[in-house]
Design an enzyme around this catalytic site. Sequence first.
Site, PDB file in Angstrom:
ATOM      1  NE  ARG A  49      -9.301   5.710   2.667  1.00  0.00           N
ATOM      2  CZ  ARG A  49      -8.058   6.129   2.483  1.00  0.00           C
ATOM      3  NH1 ARG A  49      -7.818   7.366   2.112  1.00  0.00           N
ATOM      4  NH2 ARG A  49      -7.047   5.318   2.687  1.00  0.00           N
TER       5      ARG A  49
ATOM      6  CB  CYS B 198      -0.965  -0.045   1.166  1.00  0.00           C
ATOM      7  SG  CYS B 198      -2.379   1.042   0.927  1.00  0.00           S
TER       8      CYS B 198
ATOM      9  CG  HIS C 119      -3.284  -3.348   4.320  1.00  0.00           C
ATOM     10  ND1 HIS C 119      -2.129  -2.742   4.711  1.00  0.00           N
ATOM     11  CD2 HIS C 119      -3.953  -2.422   3.590  1.00  0.00           C
ATOM     12  CE1 HIS C 119      -2.104  -1.493   4.250  1.00  0.00           C
ATOM     13  NE2 HIS C 119      -3.202  -1.274   3.555  1.00  0.00           N
TER      14      HIS C 119
HETATM   15  N1  GLN Z   1      -2.206   6.874   2.142  1.00  0.00           N
HETATM   16  C1  GLN Z   1      -2.428   5.986   1.096  1.00  0.00           C
HETATM   17  C2  GLN Z   1      -3.838   6.011   0.532  1.00  0.00           C
HETATM   18  O1  GLN Z   1      -4.791   6.253   1.251  1.00  0.00           O
HETATM   19  C3  GLN Z   1      -2.022   4.598   1.537  1.00  0.00           C
HETATM   20  C4  GLN Z   1      -2.899   4.007   2.595  1.00  0.00           C
HETATM   21  C5  GLN Z   1      -2.473   2.634   3.023  1.00  0.00           C
HETATM   22  O2  GLN Z   1      -1.266   2.311   3.130  1.00  0.00           O
HETATM   23  N2  GLN Z   1      -3.468   1.811   3.374  1.00  0.00           N
HETATM   24  O3  GLN Z   1      -3.980   5.784  -0.648  1.00  0.00           O
END
Ligand code: GLN
Length: 248
Positions: free
Chosen positions: A132, A95, A196
């Site tokens: 998101r 990520c 993750h």
């Molecule tokens: N900050 C990044 C995003 O929101 C990565 C987030 C993450 O590592 N889960 O895209």
Amino acid sequence: MAELKLLHMYPNLLDLYGDSGNVEILKYRCGLRGIELKVSRRIIGDTDTDFESADIIYLGGGADLEQQMLADDLLKCADGIRAAYENGAFLLMICGGYQLLGQYYLDSNGEKIKGLGLFDYYTEASSDKRKRCIGNIVIETKIDGESYKVIGFENHGGQTKGVKTEFGKVLAGNGNEFSSAIEGYMEENVIATYLHGPLLSKNPKLSDRIISYCMSRQTGEKYTPAAVNDKLEEECREVLLERLLGEK
Ligand code: GLN
């Protein structure tokens, strides 16, 4: 005793959703094969990081804030990471770590974090913070030419574009962008992914793919990790795949 070395980058900042568990799992599965995985760490400001002898360089995931905090320090590591990668060390990135090894990450406030530029892809988030990619995800990748379903959890605003060699095809979830057909980035010695979970606990064959790559590189001969008892892991995977893909 055989030995592999893993360099864990910023474990105190890049540990979303237990991502450091990936290091524990690699250590455990190396141990099952009589290999000692020696772990060293880089935190901001360190000046004595040994990139050269690392067999594996690992970066977990982090939110925008953590990414901003470490971005300048990471740029100082550019030459070391590039040289290790070009020398065949394995790079595993999750990520936020995935995003930072590309060209740049433009966050939802319009702030641009310069990436290491090791790879061509780049990442941009919508200015609407509510947009998101969140939820469970299943992708299909190839390990030694065979299909393997990789299960994980994604939560990212960043939309990653310009990926030519993806980690896998999306079977459920979003992937590199909203409703993307592809997820992550992959080369022979690179896996970069939004998954993750931690990634390796749900997908034991991926750990073994990394271990066999590193041992083959070290010994110059094809290394096949001895089979281990993955009954519990496989049963968990069946339940998850049934839940997420409707598969029996
Ligand atoms: N900050 C990044 C995003 O929101 C990565 C987030 C993450 O590592 N889960 O895209």
